[in-house]
Design a protein around this motif. Sequence first.
Motif, short mmCIF file in Angstrom:
data_model
loop_
_atom_site.label_atom_id
_atom_site.label_comp_id
_atom_site.label_asym_id
_atom_site.label_seq_id
_atom_site.Cartn_x
_atom_site.Cartn_y
_atom_site.Cartn_z
N LEU A 71 0.82 -1.22 0.00
CA LEU A 71 0.00 0.00 0.00
C LEU A 71 0.85 1.26 0.00
N ALA A 72 2.05 1.14 0.54
CA ALA A 72 2.92 2.32 0.64
C ALA A 72 3.60 2.64 -0.69
N ASP A 73 3.49 1.72 -1.66
CA ASP A 73 4.19 1.87 -2.94
C ASP A 73 3.29 2.64 -3.92
N THR A 74 3.55 3.92 -4.06
CA THR A 74 2.65 4.75 -4.87
C THR A 74 2.70 4.38 -6.35
N ARG A 75 3.90 3.98 -6.83
CA ARG A 75 4.01 3.62 -8.23
C ARG A 75 3.19 2.36 -8.52
N LEU A 76 3.27 1.40 -7.59
CA LEU A 76 2.50 0.16 -7.73
C LEU A 76 1.01 0.48 -7.80
N ARG A 77 0.56 1.35 -6.88
CA ARG A 77 -0.87 1.68 -6.85
C ARG A 77 -1.31 2.29 -8.18
N ASN A 121 0.16 1.99 -11.18
CA ASN A 121 0.21 0.98 -12.25
C ASN A 121 -1.00 0.06 -12.21
N LEU A 122 -1.33 -0.39 -10.99
CA LEU A 122 -2.43 -1.33 -10.84
C LEU A 122 -3.77 -0.70 -11.18
N ARG A 123 -3.96 0.52 -10.69
CA ARG A 123 -5.25 1.16 -10.93
C ARG A 123 -5.48 1.32 -12.43
N ARG A 124 -4.43 1.76 -13.13
CA ARG A 124 -4.58 1.98 -14.56
C ARG A 124 -4.83 0.66 -15.28
N ALA A 125 -4.00 -0.33 -14.98
CA ALA A 125 -4.07 -1.60 -15.72
C ALA A 125 -5.36 -2.35 -15.44
N THR A 126 -5.73 -2.50 -14.16
CA THR A 126 -6.94 -3.28 -13.87
C THR A 126 -8.18 -2.53 -14.39
N GLY A 127 -8.15 -1.21 -14.28
CA GLY A 127 -9.28 -0.42 -14.75
C GLY A 127 -9.51 -0.61 -16.24
N THR A 128 -8.42 -0.61 -17.01
CA THR A 128 -8.53 -0.76 -18.46
C THR A 128 -9.09 -2.14 -18.82
N ILE A 129 -8.51 -3.19 -18.23
CA ILE A 129 -8.97 -4.54 -18.58
C ILE A 129 -10.42 -4.75 -18.15
N ARG A 130 -10.76 -4.18 -16.98
CA ARG A 130 -12.12 -4.33 -16.45
C ARG A 130 -13.14 -3.77 -17.44
N ARG A 139 -5.65 -2.62 -4.69
CA ARG A 139 -4.84 -1.79 -3.80
C ARG A 139 -3.52 -2.43 -3.40
N THR A 140 -3.49 -3.76 -3.36
CA THR A 140 -2.30 -4.42 -2.79
C THR A 140 -1.40 -5.05 -3.83
N GLY A 141 -1.95 -5.38 -5.01
CA GLY A 141 -1.17 -6.12 -5.99
C GLY A 141 -1.03 -7.57 -5.56
N GLY A 142 -0.37 -8.35 -6.41
CA GLY A 142 -0.33 -9.79 -6.21
C GLY A 142 0.68 -10.28 -5.20
N HIS A 143 1.76 -9.55 -4.99
CA HIS A 143 2.81 -10.06 -4.11
C HIS A 143 2.33 -10.25 -2.69
N ALA A 144 1.37 -9.44 -2.27
CA ALA A 144 0.89 -9.52 -0.89
C ALA A 144 0.26 -10.88 -0.59
N TYR A 145 -0.18 -11.59 -1.65
CA TYR A 145 -0.84 -12.88 -1.44
C TYR A 145 0.16 -14.02 -1.24
N GLY A 146 1.43 -13.76 -1.51
CA GLY A 146 2.47 -14.75 -1.23
C GLY A 146 2.33 -16.05 -1.99
N LYS A 189 -9.04 -6.57 10.60
CA LYS A 189 -7.96 -7.50 10.24
C LYS A 189 -7.05 -6.93 9.16
N ASN A 190 -7.63 -6.20 8.24
CA ASN A 190 -6.85 -5.60 7.15
C ASN A 190 -7.12 -4.10 7.12
N ALA A 191 -6.82 -3.48 8.25
CA ALA A 191 -7.19 -2.07 8.45
C ALA A 191 -6.62 -1.16 7.36
N GLU A 192 -5.38 -1.41 6.96
CA GLU A 192 -4.76 -0.51 5.98
C GLU A 192 -5.42 -0.61 4.61
N VAL A 193 -5.72 -1.82 4.19
CA VAL A 193 -6.39 -1.98 2.89
C VAL A 193 -7.78 -1.35 2.96
#
Lengths: 499, 246
Positions: A23-29, A31-40, A337-344, B183-187
């Motif tokens: 969430l702290a990565d502004t560039r990621l946010r 990139n994701l917003r633009r890309a997912t929005g377009t495909i959606r 908001r989080t991108g895929g890496h957060a899911y591990g 649980k996911n307050a920030e998101v």
Amino acid sequence: MSGADNVVWLGTPPFPEAARTALADTRLRANLRRATGTIRDKRLAVAAELEDWEELRETAAAVKRHTLRHLDHHLLRLEKAVTAAGGVVHWASDAAEANRIVTALVKATGEDEVVKVKSMATQEIGLNEALAGAGIRAYETDLAELIVQLGADRPSHILVPAIHRGRSEIREIFRREMGEWGRPAPEDLTDEPRDLAEAARLHLREKFLRAKVAVSGANFAAADTGTVAVVESEGNGRMCLTLPETLITVMGIEKILPSFADLDVFLQLLPRSSTGERMNPYTSLWTGVIEGDGPRNFHLVLLDNGRTATLADEVGRQALACIRCSACLNVCPVYERTGGHAYGSVYPGPIGAVLTPQLAGIQNAASLPFASTLCGACYDACPVKINIPEVLVHLRAEAVEAERRDRLLPTFEALAMKAAGAVLGSPRRLATVQRLAAMGARLLARDGRIGALPGPFARWSDTRDIPAPARESLRAWWRRTRPPSSEGSSTTAEGKGRR
Amino acid sequence: MRIALFITCFNDTMFPRTGRAVTELLERLGHTVEFPQAQTCCGQIHFNTGYRPETLPMVRRFAEVFAGYDAVVAPSGSCAGMVRDHYRVVVAQYGDAALAEAVEHVVPTVYELSQLLVDVLGVTDVGAYFPHRVTYHPTCHSLRMLRVGDRPLKLLRAVKGIDLVELPAAESCCGFGGTFALKNAEVSNAMLADKMRHVQNTGAEFLCAGDNSCLTHIGGGLSRLRTGVGTIHLAEILASTEGGAR
């Protein structure tokens, strides 16, 4: 080998923690917003073009349900058909076995490098790492996978693995890394998509023309004919599937379809759901080996890796119907908001949150079923109608049960749930708590709002005010203003509920 | 019609004014409203957080308390959704035949407010008056579990004096999600930030929805930022009349 080893890369912190970093990565946010929005938007537009879209979804869901119910039968049919067409079928119960099989097959060719078609199954089992351990270099040829591989990165999306990267980052990666892996990027490489694609094209062409062995996944396999299908956009897959002498395909056992004719439905649903295209540019179909045309050796590795166990779960098994279109990722507000890496996991987003804990064991991915607001957008988007919210809630219950088994002392949450259950189990106790809450609120509240709460609720009150509980609950108001004697409404009602 | 009000535990404690509004509104439309005092909670908190066996007593209580009414109305899409979508699941897993039968009887009588008004009572103009600029957020469970569609908007459009403005990205989740917000307050906060931005861009005085829980989350953020945008439950707008409350 089982559990956590089934799916590579579960060493990540639990979702809430990993999400915080993302969430702290502004560039990621951005990139994701633009890309997912377009495909959606593209997906919605092309799905709306088909009048029978809902019927197609229903048909696909029915075919998948049927196939999963008779999976053993269809798999044996597939083995027979592939063998008859000159292919060799291998069965792998888990990731380690699949990696062993593929490594041995490559070694037997005497080669020490392979080209790869983008494949989730080989990502899932960590094949590239296993091959590297045996001295075999695997080259990813999908553009996005190439970006991920050159960047020593992890994929963050099922369909667009490098969705988290912007084009200037890609330019840097190409300039820095391409030379290490083969033909270097041109000195004057810009970050224009056209130039980036051309650099990748020249880099990859050398690999295609040299490679003797290719490794692919499969989007579908028809049990009746033994035909395997790969659907793609760039044509790199076709190069890998036709040029090398040996082709090794690793396929999750759930990818099977009963018949070749079933492709009709899925080839309409998949591109529309994944890239928002009416049809994908390249569909490669092959059936065993044919003299003088394409690879001379074809090996099909059928991968279980937790799928049979998933199949045994009546609610959870629907996750196996997934055709990896990633429509659920693109509509998911949490993924956005989080991108895929957060899911591990190689399977991120809503489908990853239900698939990963089942393949790897709930105790190894217990935070994932909770990584959702249950908003239901994924269920609406899913072309094969996987009820992802239903599975999420089902797996949450499993996570709680597993924790109850494994822990000596209950968690704070379990205690809170027990207390809440006790209060909500009786209208009298609830009324008492309501009076206490109203009293407490008068102490805490300013202008009818509470600004800070203690303990676990501080996370709420960090960013949100809370309205003070009412001075008089509705039940108290009703009792006061509508005494049982008048009209007898509450009397009847209360009598009714009393046990 | 003899209608039971299922206020839901959260509204009962935090937003009794929503319950009073539902009562006023339905009585104004000529119906009998009853409030069974033995009611407590639908069990959604426990069910959605994974404490499934704990849900059973609440399912049992609900089925007993609300048996035999012409209709049961809940001013909450998510609680009505819990009853309609998940009660059968709980009973199939933990219940007995008698409870299964009781649940089969009661579930079809349970409605979210806008569904009751439009589908069962057949009204869209409830004679309300609300001279304010309002934007409407369709909460996820109303939208995707109950499929209330544009029923709330039909009701709002018929309100006199209202200036109803469209909310951009209305169908995006606000980020509440029950225990998700803890649980996911920030998101949750990141989603809330976008929702608040859209609400503010409409220039509305009030954000309206059919679920006070989502409104508490969004309204809590709007209040913390001192935006001056209020939140209001659909029932409260529909209950307002010229010369009446508000």
